[in-house]
Design a protein around this motif. Structure first.
Motif, PDB file in Angstrom:
ATOM      1  N   GLY A  33      -1.645   2.296 -10.382  1.00 39.56           N
ATOM      2  CA  GLY A  33      -1.111   2.060  -9.056  1.00 39.56           C
ATOM      3  C   GLY A  33       0.216   2.777  -8.880  1.00 39.56           C
ATOM      4  N   TYR A  50       2.675   0.201  -1.547  1.00 36.35           N
ATOM      5  CA  TYR A  50       1.928   0.231  -2.804  1.00 36.35           C
ATOM      6  C   TYR A  50       0.503   0.691  -2.521  1.00 36.35           C
ATOM      7  N   ASN A  52      -3.265   1.070  -4.895  1.00 32.28           N
ATOM      8  CA  ASN A  52      -3.868   0.872  -6.212  1.00 32.28           C
ATOM      9  C   ASN A  52      -4.461   2.184  -6.719  1.00 32.28           C
ATOM     10  N   SER A  53      -5.060   2.145  -7.895  1.00 30.52           N
ATOM     11  CA  SER A  53      -5.439   3.370  -8.596  1.00 30.52           C
ATOM     12  C   SER A  53      -6.464   4.217  -7.840  1.00 30.52           C
ATOM     13  N   TYR A 102       0.846  -4.869  -8.777  1.00 31.83           N
ATOM     14  CA  TYR A 102       0.986  -5.674  -7.570  1.00 31.83           C
ATOM     15  C   TYR A 102       0.281  -6.995  -7.800  1.00 31.83           C
ATOM     16  N   TYR A 107       5.402  -6.351  -5.742  1.00 28.77           N
ATOM     17  CA  TYR A 107       5.136  -5.214  -6.619  1.00 28.77           C
ATOM     18  C   TYR A 107       6.197  -5.187  -7.702  1.00 28.77           C
TER      19      TYR A 107
END
Length: 123
Positions: A33, A50, A52-53, A102, A107
């Motif tokens: 992330g 933020y 995520n991957s 997160y 985060y």
């Protein structure tokens, strides 16, 4: 060695737009992330966004909701922050962070930071 290099900052009038980029090397980018933070003069660093991957989950701070969008290109090891309808209070140094987590509504940044890019919004 993990390296993060931000770019795209500058001076813009209120109501304008900027797109920040953060190029990452030294880690398996698609597994982590990514976050954006900012720090205004005399203030603490604050969370902005933020992702995520795989890009399927994003979160943004209430102060920028509806104006800022975070995205990523895993093929280019780069994360972006599209900033629209900029306000003078968005003036800050913007930093990206790699590999944080997160959880809930917060985060937790990792130790991997870029050098920052200055965004200045004039009124």
């Amino acid at each position: 060695q993990v390296q993060l290099v931000e770019s795209g900052g500058g001076l813009v009038q209120a109501g304008g737009s900027l797109r920040l980029s953060c190029a990452v090397s030294g880690l398996r980018f698609s597994s982590y992330g990514m976050g954006w933070f900012r720090q205004a003069p005399g203030k603490e660093r604050e969370f902005v966004a933020y992702i995520n991957s795989n890009g399927g989950i994003t979160r943004v701070a209430d102060s920028v909701k509806g104006r800022f969008t975070i995205s990523r290109d895993n093929a280019k090891n780069t994360v972006f922050l599209q900033m629209n309808s900029l306000k003078p209070e968005d003036t800050a140094v913007y930093y990206c962070n790699a590999g944080g987590a997160y959880s809930g509504s917060a985060y937790s940044a990792s130790r991997h930071w870029g050098q920052g890019t200055q965004v200045t919004v004039s009124s």
